[in-house]
Design an enzyme around this catalytic site. Structure first.
Site, mmCIF file in Angstrom:
data_model
loop_
_atom_site.group_PDB
_atom_site.id
_atom_site.type_symbol
_atom_site.label_atom_id
_atom_site.label_comp_id
_atom_site.label_asym_id
_atom_site.label_seq_id
_atom_site.Cartn_x
_atom_site.Cartn_y
_atom_site.Cartn_z
ATOM 1 N N LYS A 1 0.846 -1.192 0.000
ATOM 2 C CA LYS A 1 0.000 0.000 0.000
ATOM 3 C C LYS A 1 0.880 1.240 0.000
ATOM 4 C CE LYS A 1 -1.763 2.863 2.890
ATOM 5 N NZ LYS A 1 -1.883 4.107 2.065
ATOM 6 N N GLU B 1 10.585 1.647 10.005
ATOM 7 C CA GLU B 1 11.578 2.696 9.755
ATOM 8 C C GLU B 1 10.832 4.004 9.919
ATOM 9 O OE1 GLU B 1 13.424 5.615 8.735
ATOM 10 O OE2 GLU B 1 12.977 5.048 6.668
ATOM 11 N N CYS C 1 13.626 11.410 6.272
ATOM 12 C CA CYS C 1 13.854 10.919 7.632
ATOM 13 C C CYS C 1 15.317 11.043 8.020
ATOM 14 C CB CYS C 1 13.385 9.470 7.759
ATOM 15 S SG CYS C 1 14.223 8.327 6.651
ATOM 16 N N GLU D 1 10.441 16.306 14.642
ATOM 17 C CA GLU D 1 10.795 16.202 13.222
ATOM 18 C C GLU D 1 10.026 17.268 12.432
ATOM 19 O OE1 GLU D 1 11.775 12.458 10.332
ATOM 20 O OE2 GLU D 1 9.862 12.430 11.365
#
Length: 508
Positions: A192, A267, A301, A401
């Site tokens: 997906k 991750e 990331c 982040e």
């Protein structure tokens, strides 16, 4: 307007009609049963670039059933590693042949520069070839020292049906960090992609079919996290979930998958530091920091979104990064000279801006940028290159982040403080160290709580070298042999030779 290098010109041809992305289930491309579709409007050009089928539980269930059947009947896992590798290598060839087609649609869906999309899509072929090599070199162990009448063997077998859920920022690359390794192991898969960048994954379905992958071995369901992603992480016929995305969603998947004790590989996010010691080669370090914060529009990331600089050189170093930042080419992603493109959505841009404004309100200093950037002819879904100093470790901009072209600067006095600031984070994805003293670099690398530590470089990656994080940056590893083995189960086989075992029940 800041004195920036802004490029509005376009040199790459635009597609004439939106790409039609469809599900790929049991070897067949199909629309959703209810006919639903979603439009993806390009963040850089404001046009509908793709229309994708929106999946429901029905499509997800069908894809999982197809993968389960394909795994259980051995049509893929039962093939020799040589035959599986041949298919993966054909896919790699097709990826290279379709590099430009993939790159154009990825740039328009994500806003990243075309040069970076070309590198991502074309370069992914190497991941497929490396995975193919691992398929052919995989092996277990044998133990022939257990006694003359016993032989012990450790087998490695595919884990089964794997759900692969991928994000919008590197849709083709991250898929290629997972799918070929799962296939190389003999697993079957349901994929997906993000609803914001579905098209390159749908295009890969065409290549899998052309390469001769048996029906049902890889299935693609387009749509949203609810209901598609939810079912992929909870269904009893799924043996493993591998997910790349936010830490918050990763935690939810871990909880959901726990009901059936699936294996989970994650991750997740990062707040990655580059630590610059006073003896560093400053020109190289400044260039790497500039690259690290602006690559992929900072939506990465592995972005080096915080730097920790020795206080004796902080002023000089920041000035170098500011000067380089003014030379970075921001603007039209469809020009090959552009280095920083558009922000993926207006909502995400507002979130980035909020972090910057809150930091300034709390006493931080803007060295550069700090606001929306208007590119002539393309609009304002772009963000200025931004550098913020005077940041304290407790500020949200230093801990969370931001996922944009925003660099935060902290300073340190000695080695121990540099390590403490590095590890003062809930994340542990990657870190970097800059020093001409190899002992400083090695000592830092040993103490940094990060899955990857770069010394005097940033973001060099190779298919052979495992990738993944510590703490809330995830669990498990991707790529390399360690990433391949995530998709394998270990089975012990103990064989007795002859009838040498003494009876347990005495009959006389």
């Amino acid at each position: 307007m800041l004195d920036l290098n802004i490029l509005s010109e376009q040199t790459v041809d635009m597609p004439q009609t939106p790409y039609q992305a469809r599900h790929f289930i049991n070897g067949t491309f199909t629309d959703s049963a209810d006919g639903r579709k979603s439009d993806r409007v390009s963040p850089s050009h404001g046009i509908v670039v793709s229309q994708a089928a929106v999946g429901s539980e029905a499509e997800a269930e069908a894809a999982i059933n197809a993968a389960r059947t394909a795994f259980d009947d051995g049509r893929w896992s039962g093939l020799s590693a040589k035959d599986r590798a041949a298919v993966l290598n054909k896919v790699a060839d097709l990826i290279e042949q379709n590099e430009e087609r993939l790159a154009v649609i990825e740039t328009l869906e994500s806003g990243k520069p075309i040069s970076q999309s070309r590198g991502e899509c074309g370069g992914a072929a190497d991941l497929w070839r490396y995975a193919a090599s691992l398929a052919r070199t995989s092996h277990g162990d044998s133990h022939n020292t257990l006694g003359e009448d016993i032989l012990g063997m450790v087998l490695k077998e595919p884990i089964g049906v794997v759900s692969i859920i991928t994000p919008w920022n590197f849709p083709f690359w991250i898929l290629s960090q997972k799918l070929p390794f799962a296939l190389a192991a003999g697993c079957t898969c349901v994929v997906k992609p993000s609803e914001m960048t579905p098209s390159t994954t749908a295009m890969l379905g065409e290549m899998l079919q052309e390469a001769g992958l048996p029906a049902g071995v890889c299935n693609i369901v387009l749509g949203y996290g609810t209901p598609v992603g939810s079912l992929l992480s909870t269904h009893r016929d799924v043996d493993m979930v591998t997910f790349t995305g936010s830490t918050a969603v990763g935690k939810t998947i871990t909880k959901s998958a726990g009901e059936t004790l699936k294996k989970v590989a994650l991750e997740l996010g990062g707040k990655n530091p580059q630590v610059i010691f006073a003896d560093a080669e400053l020109d190289s370090a400044a260039d790497a920091v500039t690259f690290g914060v602006y690559f992929n529009v900072g939506q990465c990331c592995n972005s080096s979104s915080r730097i920790i600089v020795h206080e004796d050189i902080a002023g000089d170093f920041i000035a170098r990064v500011v000067a380089l930042s003014r030379k970075v080419v921001f603007g039209n992603p469809m020009h090959p000279d552009t280095q920083v493109g558009a922000i993926v959505t207006a909502d995400h841009q507002a979130k980035i801006d909020g972090y910057v404004k809150d930091a300034v309100d709390a006493g931080a200093e803007l060295c550069l940028g700090g606001g929306i950037l208007n590119v002539p002819g393309l609009g304002d879904q772009f963000y200025q290159p931004t550098i913020v100093r005077g940041v304290t470790p407790d500020m949200a901009i230093a801990r969370e982040e931001v996922f944009g072209p925003v660099l935060t600067v902290l300073t340190f006095r000695d080695f121990d403080e540099a390590v403490a600031l590095t590890n003062d984070s809930t994340y542990g994805l990657s870190a970097g160290v800059w020093s001409e003293n190899v002992h400083t670099c090695l000592a830092f690398a040993r103490k940094a709580q990060a899955g990857t530590v770069w010394t005097n470089t940033w973001m060099d990656g190779f298919p052979e070298v495992a990738f993944g994080g510590m703490k809330e940056s995830g669990q498990g590893r991707e790529i390399g042999r360690y990433g391949f083995e995530e998709f394998l189960e270990v089975k012990s086989l103990v064989m007795r030779i002859g009838r040498s075992r003494a009876p347990w029940v005495k009959t006389a």
